[in-house]
Design a protein around this motif. Structure first.
Motif, PDB file in Angstrom:
ATOM      1  N   LEU A   1      -0.625   5.114  -0.595  1.00 44.46           N
ATOM      2  CA  LEU A   1      -0.577   6.105   0.477  1.00 44.46           C
ATOM      3  C   LEU A   1       0.165   7.361   0.027  1.00 44.46           C
TER       4      LEU A   1
ATOM      5  N   VAL B   1       4.312   9.588   4.470  1.00 43.54           N
ATOM      6  CA  VAL B   1       3.959   8.171   4.614  1.00 43.54           C
ATOM      7  C   VAL B   1       4.891   7.503   5.626  1.00 43.54           C
TER       8      VAL B   1
ATOM      9  N   THR C   1      -4.314   6.169   6.602  1.00 39.79           N
ATOM     10  CA  THR C   1      -4.497   7.273   5.666  1.00 39.79           C
ATOM     11  C   THR C   1      -4.819   8.555   6.423  1.00 39.79           C
TER      12      THR C   1
ATOM     13  N   VAL D   1      -2.155   9.389  -2.082  1.00 40.13           N
ATOM     14  CA  VAL D   1      -3.099  10.166  -1.271  1.00 40.13           C
ATOM     15  C   VAL D   1      -2.422  11.452  -0.788  1.00 40.13           C
TER      16      VAL D   1
ATOM     17  N   ARG E   1      -6.015   0.385   7.091  1.00 42.14           N
ATOM     18  CA  ARG E   1      -5.650   1.220   5.947  1.00 42.14           C
ATOM     19  C   ARG E   1      -6.314   2.604   6.018  1.00 42.14           C
TER      20      ARG E   1
ATOM     21  N   ASP F   1       0.780  -1.237   0.000  1.00 39.69           N
ATOM     22  CA  ASP F   1       0.000   0.000   0.000  1.00 39.69           C
ATOM     23  C   ASP F   1       0.810   1.284   0.000  1.00 39.69           C
TER      24      ASP F   1
END
Length: 71
Positions: free
Chosen positions: A22, A40, A69, A25, A65, A18
């Motif tokens: 991330l 991150v 975030t 995002v 998750r 992920d």
């Protein structure tokens, strides 16, 4: 009998699977490439610290998750 929940194994999976999402995002939120990676990294460190201190109790990775975030 299911294997016991291992937060460190979960963190390793998050990093491998992920991390790019991330970072995306963080980029979408307006950070530059290097700042997004740093963000991150700091989020993962915060998560590990919270798990180690018992501040965050997880029994599976269902809600992790979205939680990460938000960090």
């Amino acid at each position: 009998m299911p294997a016991p929940f291992d937060p460190l194994a979960l963190l390793c999976r998050l990093i491998l699977v992920d991390r790019a999402a991330l970072v995306a995002v963080a980029r979408h939120e307006g950070l530059g490439p290097e700042d997004a990676i740093d963000c991150v990294q700091e989020g993962l460190c915060t998560l590990l610290s919270m798990l180690a201190s018992g501040e965050l109790a997880l029994h599976d990775d269902e809600g992790l998750r979205p939680y990460l975030t938000g960090i």
